[in-house]
Scaffold this motif. Structure first.
Motif, PDB file in Angstrom:
ATOM      1  N   VAL A  10     -15.949  62.773  54.264  1.00  0.00           N
ATOM      2  CA  VAL A  10     -14.700  62.901  55.014  1.00  0.00           C
ATOM      3  C   VAL A  10     -14.381  61.567  55.684  1.00  0.00           C
ATOM      4  CG1 VAL A  10     -13.635  63.970  57.034  1.00  0.00           C
ATOM      5  CG2 VAL A  10     -14.854  65.387  55.384  1.00  0.00           C
ATOM      6  N   ILE A  14     -11.105  59.117  55.316  1.00  0.00           N
ATOM      7  CA  ILE A  14     -10.234  58.838  56.469  1.00  0.00           C
ATOM      8  C   ILE A  14     -10.188  57.340  56.779  1.00  0.00           C
ATOM      9  CG2 ILE A  14      -9.861  59.278  58.939  1.00  0.00           C
ATOM     10  CD1 ILE A  14      -9.352  61.695  57.127  1.00  0.00           C
ATOM     11  N   VAL A 106     -13.631  73.001  52.272  1.00  0.00           N
ATOM     12  CA  VAL A 106     -13.542  72.175  53.472  1.00  0.00           C
ATOM     13  C   VAL A 106     -12.357  71.241  53.224  1.00  0.00           C
ATOM     14  CG1 VAL A 106     -14.686  70.504  54.965  1.00  0.00           C
ATOM     15  CG2 VAL A 106     -16.033  72.272  53.824  1.00  0.00           C
ATOM     16  N   MET A 107     -11.281  71.437  53.999  1.00  0.00           N
ATOM     17  CA  MET A 107     -10.049  70.671  53.771  1.00  0.00           C
ATOM     18  C   MET A 107      -9.760  69.740  54.941  1.00  0.00           C
ATOM     19  SD  MET A 107      -8.200  71.375  51.001  1.00  0.00           S
ATOM     20  CE  MET A 107      -6.492  71.119  51.455  1.00  0.00           C
ATOM     21  N   ILE A 108      -9.383  68.513  54.607  1.00  0.00           N
ATOM     22  CA  ILE A 108      -8.915  67.606  55.656  1.00  0.00           C
ATOM     23  C   ILE A 108      -7.433  67.915  55.858  1.00  0.00           C
ATOM     24  CG2 ILE A 108      -8.664  65.196  56.353  1.00  0.00           C
ATOM     25  CD1 ILE A 108     -10.733  64.535  54.102  1.00  0.00           C
ATOM     26  N   LYS A 109      -7.063  68.444  57.029  1.00  0.00           N
ATOM     27  CA  LYS A 109      -5.667  68.827  57.267  1.00  0.00           C
ATOM     28  C   LYS A 109      -4.835  67.616  57.672  1.00  0.00           C
ATOM     29  CE  LYS A 109      -3.803  72.103  56.974  1.00  0.00           C
ATOM     30  NZ  LYS A 109      -3.204  72.565  55.697  1.00  0.00           N
ATOM     31  N   ASN A 110      -5.173  67.011  58.802  1.00  0.00           N
ATOM     32  CA  ASN A 110      -4.399  65.859  59.264  1.00  0.00           C
ATOM     33  C   ASN A 110      -5.206  64.975  60.199  1.00  0.00           C
ATOM     34  OD1 ASN A 110      -4.013  66.796  62.070  1.00  0.00           O
ATOM     35  ND2 ASN A 110      -2.794  68.407  61.087  1.00  0.00           N
ATOM     36  N   ILE A 111      -4.653  63.790  60.448  1.00  0.00           N
ATOM     37  CA  ILE A 111      -5.268  62.886  61.421  1.00  0.00           C
ATOM     38  C   ILE A 111      -4.184  62.393  62.372  1.00  0.00           C
ATOM     39  CG2 ILE A 111      -7.219  62.064  60.040  1.00  0.00           C
ATOM     40  CD1 ILE A 111      -5.554  59.636  59.234  1.00  0.00           C
ATOM     41  N   LYS A 112      -4.580  62.057  63.574  1.00  0.00           N
ATOM     42  CA  LYS A 112      -3.670  61.403  64.512  1.00  0.00           C
ATOM     43  C   LYS A 112      -4.142  59.983  64.707  1.00  0.00           C
ATOM     44  CE  LYS A 112      -1.920  65.440  66.809  1.00  0.00           C
ATOM     45  NZ  LYS A 112      -2.157  66.431  67.837  1.00  0.00           N
TER      46      LYS A 112
ATOM     47  N   ARG B   5       0.761  58.750  65.923  1.00  0.00           N
ATOM     48  CA  ARG B   5       1.402  59.286  64.709  1.00  0.00           C
ATOM     49  C   ARG B   5       0.476  60.330  64.113  1.00  0.00           C
ATOM     50  NH1 ARG B   5       1.539  55.323  60.203  1.00  0.00           N
ATOM     51  NH2 ARG B   5      -0.001  54.055  61.311  1.00  0.00           N
ATOM     52  N   THR B   6       1.067  61.415  63.563  1.00  0.00           N
ATOM     53  CA  THR B   6       0.251  62.393  62.840  1.00  0.00           C
ATOM     54  C   THR B   6       0.454  62.169  61.339  1.00  0.00           C
ATOM     55  OG1 THR B   6       0.478  63.988  64.616  1.00  0.00           O
ATOM     56  CG2 THR B   6      -0.200  64.853  62.476  1.00  0.00           C
ATOM     57  N   ILE B   7      -0.629  62.042  60.623  1.00  0.00           N
ATOM     58  CA  ILE B   7      -0.541  61.891  59.162  1.00  0.00           C
ATOM     59  C   ILE B   7      -1.124  63.152  58.517  1.00  0.00           C
ATOM     60  CG2 ILE B   7      -1.236  60.517  57.152  1.00  0.00           C
ATOM     61  CD1 ILE B   7      -1.664  58.148  59.115  1.00  0.00           C
ATOM     62  N   THR B   8      -0.306  63.833  57.718  1.00  0.00           N
ATOM     63  CA  THR B   8      -0.780  65.029  57.014  1.00  0.00           C
ATOM     64  C   THR B   8      -1.618  64.594  55.818  1.00  0.00           C
ATOM     65  OG1 THR B   8       1.242  66.085  57.679  1.00  0.00           O
ATOM     66  CG2 THR B   8      -0.011  67.195  55.960  1.00  0.00           C
ATOM     67  N   VAL B   9      -2.775  65.180  55.650  1.00  0.00           N
ATOM     68  CA  VAL B   9      -3.665  64.779  54.552  1.00  0.00           C
ATOM     69  C   VAL B   9      -3.764  65.895  53.499  1.00  0.00           C
ATOM     70  CG1 VAL B   9      -5.935  63.878  53.931  1.00  0.00           C
ATOM     71  CG2 VAL B   9      -4.989  63.371  56.191  1.00  0.00           C
ATOM     72  N   ASN B  10      -4.123  67.109  53.912  1.00  0.00           N
ATOM     73  CA  ASN B  10      -4.282  68.251  52.995  1.00  0.00           C
ATOM     74  C   ASN B  10      -5.073  67.916  51.740  1.00  0.00           C
ATOM     75  OD1 ASN B  10      -3.080  70.240  54.491  1.00  0.00           O
ATOM     76  ND2 ASN B  10      -1.026  69.823  53.682  1.00  0.00           N
ATOM     77  N   ARG B  11      -6.277  67.477  51.936  1.00  0.00           N
ATOM     78  CA  ARG B  11      -7.090  67.052  50.813  1.00  0.00           C
ATOM     79  C   ARG B  11      -8.505  67.592  51.002  1.00  0.00           C
ATOM     80  NH1 ARG B  11      -7.965  60.670  49.374  1.00  0.00           N
ATOM     81  NH2 ARG B  11      -9.292  61.098  47.620  1.00  0.00           N
ATOM     82  N   SER B  12      -9.120  68.013  49.934  1.00  0.00           N
ATOM     83  CA  SER B  12     -10.473  68.554  50.034  1.00  0.00           C
ATOM     84  C   SER B  12     -11.452  67.465  50.483  1.00  0.00           C
ATOM     85  CB  SER B  12     -10.911  69.109  48.687  1.00  0.00           C
ATOM     86  OG  SER B  12     -12.316  69.265  48.679  1.00  0.00           O
ATOM     87  N   ALA B  13     -12.448  67.871  51.265  1.00  0.00           N
ATOM     88  CA  ALA B  13     -13.479  66.931  51.691  1.00  0.00           C
ATOM     89  C   ALA B  13     -14.252  66.398  50.487  1.00  0.00           C
ATOM     90  CB  ALA B  13     -14.440  67.618  52.657  1.00  0.00           C
TER      91      ALA B  13
END
Lengths: 114, 224
Positions: A10, A14, A106-112, B5-13
């Motif tokens: 992860v 990122i 296990v999903m990465i939704k978002n980052i700030k 800023r919020t960045i949408t990722v929606n990606r599997s680990a």
């Protein structure tokens, strides 16, 4: 036990994203963790705390984990049920022609970032 | 205050690992080297089975072995000594599994240019190795009789993922309450395409059948 392995993957994704987006710092990371993904929440937080100190952009990053319920679908009676409660066998018709719909990933939704 | 800023990722680990594993599989196909990922609990008999199997297969294929261990080279030395094939140890630096990146580094170290078949002995563990695609052409696991017939229920993912399930130590069946029929049923429930072979590596039972299985798989893979 494999929490650290997932954390490493992860963080790698990122860090790459943060570099591409010219972010100075990643302040928050939100992941969706399936109930039957095999991830233990507490271990995941510990592994993340250890690993984030060794990153470029994520040293102060806050981690949010959203737990996604494990839901299994029964092909025989077309009902859905909680995977952790009943497992592979459908509690309504006792068929084992069932498959998992949610809760494995296990999903990465978002980052700030700033 | 700097702007957030919020960045949408929606990606599997696992997305980056899966991508890397697929690239590795294409590379292996291109080079004509067949990679087998071998998984099991500690003590199920991976090293013994592999030693016997390699001795049967080495006249037909140029074989290499990559041993993954958290931190030792005991298995690599034992395999090299007992089979004479090229063998290296991949240290996972404390990680409980191999991923595609570590497998790739291992392949670079062992040098696949003069190898037809490589066995990757994954870390002894039924949970973590199942989660990470190594890029192998075939996934194989060994379940040993003393571990119990309930393992397909307890660790479903690894049984779902494996093309071949080897049941080892069948010579110990009289001493354990291991219900073979129940075990087969539970494996097929998770994975109806699985092949199951019973062996006793120690007594050379069933090793020929496993060797024939690999020969067939490699032949089909080459023709594809």
């Amino acid at each position: 036990m494999h929490e650290l392995g997932i954390v490493v993957h992860v963080i790698k994704q990122i860090e790459d994203l943060a570099t591409k987006q010219n972010a100075k710092e990643v302040v928050e990371l939100t992941l969706e963790v399936g109930e039957v993904s095999g991830v233990v929440k507490e271990y995941f937080y510990d592994a993340f705390e250890w690993a984030k100190k060794r990153t470029e952009h994520m040293k102060n990053c806050k981690l949010n984990l959203i737990i996604i319920q494990g839901i299994t679908y029964c092909e025989n009676c077309e009902k859905t049920y909680s995977t952790t409660e009943y497992g592979k066998e459908c509690p309504y018709c006792h068929s084992d022609k069932t498959y998992l719909i949610t809760g494995k990933d296990v999903m990465i939704k978002n980052i700030k970032v700033i | 205050m700097e702007k957030i800023r919020t960045i949408t990722v929606n990606r599997s680990a696992y997305a980056d690992n899966d991508l890397e594993a697929n690239i590795l599989r294409e590379y292996l196909k291109d080079k004509g080297t067949f990679l087998v990922n071998l998984m099991s609990s500690p003590g199920a008999g991976k090293t013994t089975t592999l030693t016997k199997l390699i001795n049967l297969l080495k006249k037909d294929y140029r074989i290499g072995v990559m041993e993954a261990d958290i931190d030792s080279d005991v298995d690599a030395l034992s395999i090299a000594k007992n089979t004479g094939v090229k063998s290296i140890q991949i240290h996972t630096s404390g990680m409980c599994h191999l991923d595609a990146g570590m497998t790739k580094s291992g392949l670079e170290e062992i040098d696949i240019s003069d190898l037809d078949l490589i066995f990757l002995e994954n870390v002894g563990n039924l949970v973590c190795p199942a989660e990470f695609d190594t890029g192998a052409c075939l996934d194989v696991m060994i379940l040993s009789v003393p571990e119990g017939d309930d393992k397909p229920l307890k660790y479903p993912l690894i049984f779902e993922k494996c093309d071949l399930v080897i049941i080892n130590k069948i010579d110990a069946l009289p001493y354990f309450n291991f219900d073979m029929e129940r075990c087969y049923q539970d494996i097929y429930r998770r994975n109806k395409n699985a092949t199951i072979i019973q062996i006793s590596a120690k007594n050379n039972i069933g090793i020929n059948e496993v060797a024939d299985y690999f020969k067939n798989k490699i032949k089909n893979w080459k023709e594809k």
